[in-house]
Design a protein around this motif. Sequence first.
Motif, PDB file in Angstrom:
ATOM      1  N   VAL A 121       1.176  -1.247   0.008  1.00 36.70           N
ATOM      2  CA  VAL A 121      -0.036  -0.370  -0.081  1.00 36.70           C
ATOM      3  C   VAL A 121       0.742   1.524  -0.488  1.00 36.70           C
ATOM      4  CG1 VAL A 121      -1.432   1.086   1.366  1.00 36.70           C
ATOM      5  CG2 VAL A 121      -2.345  -1.304   1.103  1.00 36.70           C
ATOM      6  N   VAL A 122       0.532   2.430  -0.956  1.00 35.72           N
ATOM      7  CA  VAL A 122       1.118   3.372  -0.262  1.00 35.72           C
ATOM      8  C   VAL A 122       1.321   3.789   0.079  1.00 35.72           C
ATOM      9  CG1 VAL A 122      -0.791   4.669  -2.170  1.00 35.72           C
ATOM     10  CG2 VAL A 122       1.374   5.582  -2.206  1.00 35.72           C
ATOM     11  N   THR A 123       1.902   4.696   1.021  1.00 35.20           N
ATOM     12  CA  THR A 123       2.454   4.861   2.197  1.00 35.20           C
ATOM     13  C   THR A 123       1.030   6.721   2.062  1.00 35.20           C
ATOM     14  OG1 THR A 123       3.171   5.462   4.767  1.00 35.20           O
ATOM     15  CG2 THR A 123       4.667   5.802   2.453  1.00 35.20           C
ATOM     16  N   THR A 124       1.033   7.250   1.186  1.00 38.72           N
ATOM     17  CA  THR A 124       0.871   8.477   1.050  1.00 38.72           C
ATOM     18  C   THR A 124      -0.504   8.122   0.918  1.00 38.72           C
ATOM     19  OG1 THR A 124       1.704   8.928  -0.973  1.00 38.72           O
ATOM     20  CG2 THR A 124       2.518   9.598   0.691  1.00 38.72           C
ATOM     21  N   ARG A 125      -1.495   7.513   0.850  1.00 40.09           N
ATOM     22  CA  ARG A 125      -2.800   7.411   0.675  1.00 40.09           C
ATOM     23  C   ARG A 125      -3.619   7.696   2.059  1.00 40.09           C
ATOM     24  NH1 ARG A 125      -5.278   1.267   0.940  1.00 40.09           N
ATOM     25  NH2 ARG A 125      -4.955   1.544   2.995  1.00 40.09           N
ATOM     26  N   ASP A 126      -2.250   7.268   2.883  1.00 39.86           N
ATOM     27  CA  ASP A 126      -3.578   7.756   4.026  1.00 39.86           C
ATOM     28  C   ASP A 126      -3.385   9.365   5.257  1.00 39.86           C
ATOM     29  OD1 ASP A 126      -4.151   5.547   4.927  1.00 39.86           O
ATOM     30  OD2 ASP A 126      -2.174   4.454   5.993  1.00 39.86           O
ATOM     31  N   LEU A 127      -2.477  10.113   3.914  1.00 41.16           N
ATOM     32  CA  LEU A 127      -1.611  11.140   4.751  1.00 41.16           C
ATOM     33  C   LEU A 127      -2.619  12.264   5.060  1.00 41.16           C
ATOM     34  CD1 LEU A 127       0.768  11.955   5.288  1.00 41.16           C
ATOM     35  CD2 LEU A 127       1.249  13.216   2.673  1.00 41.16           C
ATOM     36  N   PRO A 128      -3.172  13.076   4.074  1.00 43.79           N
ATOM     37  CA  PRO A 128      -4.693  13.645   4.776  1.00 43.79           C
ATOM     38  C   PRO A 128      -4.867  13.602   5.714  1.00 43.79           C
ATOM     39  CG  PRO A 128      -5.384  12.480   2.790  1.00 43.79           C
ATOM     40  CD  PRO A 128      -3.732  11.950   2.888  1.00 43.79           C
ATOM     41  N   THR A 148       5.036   6.258   6.018  1.00 43.88           N
ATOM     42  CA  THR A 148       6.470   5.330   5.945  1.00 43.88           C
ATOM     43  C   THR A 148       5.442   3.777   5.280  1.00 43.88           C
ATOM     44  OG1 THR A 148       7.360   5.241   7.788  1.00 43.88           O
ATOM     45  CG2 THR A 148       8.860   6.478   6.736  1.00 43.88           C
ATOM     46  N   ALA A 149       6.256   2.854   5.009  1.00 42.96           N
ATOM     47  CA  ALA A 149       6.187   1.645   5.035  1.00 42.96           C
ATOM     48  C   ALA A 149       6.645   0.713   5.670  1.00 42.96           C
ATOM     49  CB  ALA A 149       6.789   1.248   3.859  1.00 42.96           C
ATOM     50  N   ILE A 150       6.686   1.565   7.823  1.00 43.43           N
ATOM     51  CA  ILE A 150       7.578   0.620   8.105  1.00 43.43           C
ATOM     52  C   ILE A 150       6.577   0.572   9.369  1.00 43.43           C
ATOM     53  CG2 ILE A 150       8.744   0.928  10.242  1.00 43.43           C
ATOM     54  CD1 ILE A 150      10.671   1.991   8.546  1.00 43.43           C
ATOM     55  N   PRO A 151       5.621  -0.574   9.391  1.00 39.01           N
ATOM     56  CA  PRO A 151       4.589  -0.605  10.038  1.00 39.01           C
ATOM     57  C   PRO A 151       4.509  -0.223  11.925  1.00 39.01           C
ATOM     58  CG  PRO A 151       5.230  -3.096   9.231  1.00 39.01           C
ATOM     59  CD  PRO A 151       6.549  -2.242   9.299  1.00 39.01           C
ATOM     60  N   ALA A 152       5.293  -0.535  12.559  1.00 39.64           N
ATOM     61  CA  ALA A 152       5.393   0.486  13.926  1.00 39.64           C
ATOM     62  C   ALA A 152       5.856   1.747  13.950  1.00 39.64           C
ATOM     63  CB  ALA A 152       6.788  -0.212  14.405  1.00 39.64           C
ATOM     64  N   TRP A 153       5.790   2.538  12.704  1.00 39.40           N
ATOM     65  CA  TRP A 153       5.494   3.531  12.422  1.00 39.40           C
ATOM     66  C   TRP A 153       3.826   4.729  11.250  1.00 39.40           C
ATOM     67  CZ3 TRP A 153      10.802   5.273  10.621  1.00 39.40           C
ATOM     68  CH2 TRP A 153      11.968   5.259  11.613  1.00 39.40           C
ATOM     69  N   LEU A 176      -2.399  -5.775  16.253  1.00 43.40           N
ATOM     70  CA  LEU A 176      -1.749  -5.945  14.848  1.00 43.40           C
ATOM     71  C   LEU A 176      -1.718  -7.313  14.820  1.00 43.40           C
ATOM     72  CD1 LEU A 176      -0.792  -2.147  13.687  1.00 43.40           C
ATOM     73  CD2 LEU A 176      -3.372  -3.444  13.045  1.00 43.40           C
ATOM     74  N   PRO A 177      -1.303  -7.808  13.476  1.00 47.72           N
ATOM     75  CA  PRO A 177      -0.888  -9.171  12.809  1.00 47.72           C
ATOM     76  C   PRO A 177       0.905  -8.724  12.461  1.00 47.72           C
ATOM     77  CG  PRO A 177      -1.677  -8.142  11.139  1.00 47.72           C
ATOM     78  CD  PRO A 177      -2.490  -7.394  12.269  1.00 47.72           C
ATOM     79  N   GLY A 178       1.724 -10.079  12.851  1.00 49.20           N
ATOM     80  CA  GLY A 178       2.717  -9.769  12.186  1.00 49.20           C
ATOM     81  C   GLY A 178       3.552  -9.239  13.544  1.00 49.20           C
ATOM     82  N   GLY A 179       3.123  -9.130  14.648  1.00 51.13           N
ATOM     83  CA  GLY A 179       3.511  -8.841  15.722  1.00 51.13           C
ATOM     84  C   GLY A 179       4.479  -7.409  15.715  1.00 51.13           C
ATOM     85  N   GLU A 206      13.969   3.868  16.758  1.00 50.96           N
ATOM     86  CA  GLU A 206      14.960   2.245  17.429  1.00 50.96           C
ATOM     87  C   GLU A 206      13.806   1.517  17.041  1.00 50.96           C
ATOM     88  OE1 GLU A 206      17.615   0.976  17.205  1.00 50.96           O
ATOM     89  OE2 GLU A 206      19.037   3.403  17.926  1.00 50.96           O
ATOM     90  N   ALA A 207      12.476   1.376  17.623  1.00 46.04           N
ATOM     91  CA  ALA A 207      11.003   1.102  16.864  1.00 46.04           C
ATOM     92  C   ALA A 207      11.184   0.780  15.334  1.00 46.04           C
ATOM     93  CB  ALA A 207       9.567   0.925  17.351  1.00 46.04           C
ATOM     94  N   GLY A 208      10.926   1.595  14.580  1.00 50.15           N
ATOM     95  CA  GLY A 208      11.047   1.958  13.201  1.00 50.15           C
ATOM     96  C   GLY A 208      12.188   1.016  12.505  1.00 50.15           C
ATOM     97  N   ILE A 209      13.681   1.093  12.902  1.00 52.07           N
ATOM     98  CA  ILE A 209      14.457   0.306  12.442  1.00 52.07           C
ATOM     99  C   ILE A 209      14.412  -1.235  13.251  1.00 52.07           C
ATOM    100  CG2 ILE A 209      16.835   0.119  12.881  1.00 52.07           C
ATOM    101  CD1 ILE A 209      16.432   2.710  11.990  1.00 52.07           C
ATOM    102  N   GLN A 210      13.953  -1.486  14.011  1.00 52.74           N
ATOM    103  CA  GLN A 210      13.969  -2.726  14.073  1.00 52.74           C
ATOM    104  C   GLN A 210      12.316  -3.611  13.429  1.00 52.74           C
ATOM    105  OE1 GLN A 210      15.461  -2.678  19.233  1.00 52.74           O
ATOM    106  NE2 GLN A 210      12.816  -3.638  18.437  1.00 52.74           N
TER     107      GLN A 210
END
Lengths: 266, 483, 134
Positions: free
Chosen positions: A232-239, B179-184, B244-247, B305-309
């Motif tokens: 999923v493109v992260t900016t979808r949730d940006l607004p 970002t695409a990082i789940p924790a963030w 959330l799944p994936g821990g 650090e959570a994002g990095i991990q």
Amino acid sequence: MGFFTDTSVCIGCKACEVACKVWNQVPADAGPTGSGTSDLAELDLLGMSYDNTGDLGANTWRHVAFVEAPPRTPGAGDVRWLMSSDVCKHCTHAACLDVCPTGALIRTEFETVYVQPDVCNGCGYCVPACPYGVIDVRPDDGRAFKCTLCYDRTKHGLTPACAQACPTESIQYGPLDELRERADRRLEQLKAAGVAEAQLYGRDPGDGVGGDGAFFLLLDEPEVYGLPPDPVVTTRDLPGMWKRAAAAAAGLAVAVAVAFVEGRRR
Amino acid sequence: MTSGTPEPADKSRVEPRRKRGRKRIKGSMVPEAEFTSYYGRPILKRPTWKNPDIPVYLWAGGMAGTSSVLAVLADTTGRPALRRGARLVAAGGAIVGTVALIHDLGRPSRFLNMLRVVKPTSPLSVGSWILAPYAGLASAAAASEITGIAPRLGKQAGWGAALFGPPLASYTAVLVSDTAIPAWHEARDELPVLFVSSAAAAGAGAGLLLAATPENGPVVRLGAVAAGIELAAGKALEKRLDGLPGGVVDAYRTGKAGRWNRAAHVLTTLGGLGALLARRSRAGSALAGLALTAGSLATRFAVFEAGIQSAATRSTSSRRSASGSPAASAPTARAAGWRRNAAPRRSPAPDTCSIAPPAPHPTNVIRPARSATSCPRTGLPLQHGPHHLAHRTGGARSTTSAKRSWFDQRRTRALGELEPCPDVHVDHYSDDLEPFLLVEVGGHPLVDLLEILTRGSVSSPGERLGIAQSRLLRVAEQAGLPP
Amino acid sequence: MSRYLPYLAELQPRAFCEVSPELARERGLVQNGWATLVTARSAIELRVLITERMTPLRIDGGETHQVGVPWHFGHGGFATGDSVNDLLSIALDPNVHIQESKALTCDIRPGRTPRGPALRALVEDYRRRAGLTP
């Protein structure tokens, strides 16, 4: 324009990897991507079948994955040796492009995503933004690099180096509509031949990234090839994020003010 | 998820995930194949943001943003010491943050490119446009404070900075969650509150540290409230991620991030309580302020650090089996990526390719020549048993049977016969292509003829053959044949 | 030649041998660890790639393991490793005079190959036990 990578005919020759590096003058990389070593004496095996590249990165714009998957029916048949040439997906809604603060990442006239190396200042925001983990910063250079879909070649009507080098036409380059039709035909063909697990990945323009400019025909689940199942493109949730941040900022101002108001009363 | 101690809570999280298993084989007798990823490698790239540049920037920016609001209000309500301290902290935080950001760039000399475009889709672009005027205004206010020059202008600059301050403190939450990082990314609803309260705590802490006792009423209240909200926001964040799944939540609880998080909890709690209890004591206030500020810094480090991990463990682990103990077999090339929690893949008996029935995979079967009691060439007796054959990869997979096709014979010749004899043999056969080179058509060698025929259009016979072959393949494709 | 080209060397940078999980278990070989291949002529060391693509063969009731080794490596260039030619007698292809034999018998054991006199001792020991030398 884009890529259709038909992994059912990939033979794992890695010609795309080499052709890409030769044409784009990407440095050879010692060790896993991002290890930061450029000393070729430190080259080593990864112990991952015939894959000693590991993943896509700043110095690897095409990566051939080798998967040794168990047979579809346990106990029947050989190990399925799956090969797939991975590449930047050139998403229709590209997170890297969206978050780039300098405008170094642009969309070209071919609908591809391109990093302008003379503009990039290496802020690295595109790196965690990419849901596929494609783009990366070259440690010794500081700037971000990824597949350009051979912008310099396509501008002059040439086929990208990897597609040109592919001996089995596993990598096909062309207008996306045409490629999608071709992919659909190929999928039907494989299904008719009894390859039930064949599936297209990134073909659907309705998915989380608006469809990939480089999509794939896979012979197993995407995870097996190291691809995210539902990017999923992260900016979808940006607004929504901006709204909450604005509310939080207002809340901060109000909180500080309230702290003073009460203080005066006492 | 892949590392760390297994928690009892793990199972409840994992169970629903298994249901999303492989649709294709659901309901069949086939044991479910479990896999984690491509050789356990993470899908996402590790953020290249440097440590401590970015967490320090998050902290300094937040502290500065709060401080400039404090400075303005302290000025209005006649608290000169608090105003002075807050103005200095605002300027210091802005400068430290800017330096940290520029140092973090891969090409620091190009930092001005940040102001090349205005892009609402890029939180970093928006942030640059907030930080640049903020840093200027906050520095001007501080300069006026220190030198005493142009107090009116300084005051106006202070108001300007106060306008940019709260956005500066809150935009960083968008910065990391976009970002695409789940924790963030998955914490995007809680991070703004967490960051802003952390910023308020840091700003109030700095105020407590610098302002004299009679003036510190507002910062005491702000610090205590901010500390409370910061702790609550942290809890809410973990609670959301826990579902959330994936821990994903493990990224905040384990490793470095977990340690920072625990430190932040302790410091923030101590700071908040200390601010309330020790507000009359100068030293006590200063200590509480220090704890609040340090707690804020620890929070930023924890989130970073959570994002990095999280990036390192995001390896489509969502399908890992709950009971998935790695197979006890020898590791194979695919073992890192593949786990099978059911019966072994092959039954033990037909473990090896057998010769007696027609084997399904002739390429893997080597039939001993004739009676296989003696070597066909040397006549030496053959020894059976677990001896090892080494052969070149991809070569020497011959099928020696009574009637071999022409092609088989030719192939066998070219590759040399695979014999379980001592490793001495000399091949008297000629190479595959040699007969072709010698064939003559009408008194003319065929190869030369090919070159003559193809001259002009195609350069070499090899290319000519290649074109013919690709045409043949096209025919096969049109006929709908499998590859 | 290809060992000297960085773009090719990085693709397969070290000499390796492919073994089946069964053989690996039997001989205690570990993924990406070292193994020593021994023949009557010499011994070389290679890295281990355990893969189910290699299957033990059943020949006349006996189990025979295969070890796959690519024919590529040497001391020069970036992609280095012991040369498989060390294990062989010379059998040249009559056309191009390149080592032509493709298959031979060997033993495989975990660990690196000893060098110098120790290597000679190791191979001597194998020869003696195989009855090749008195």
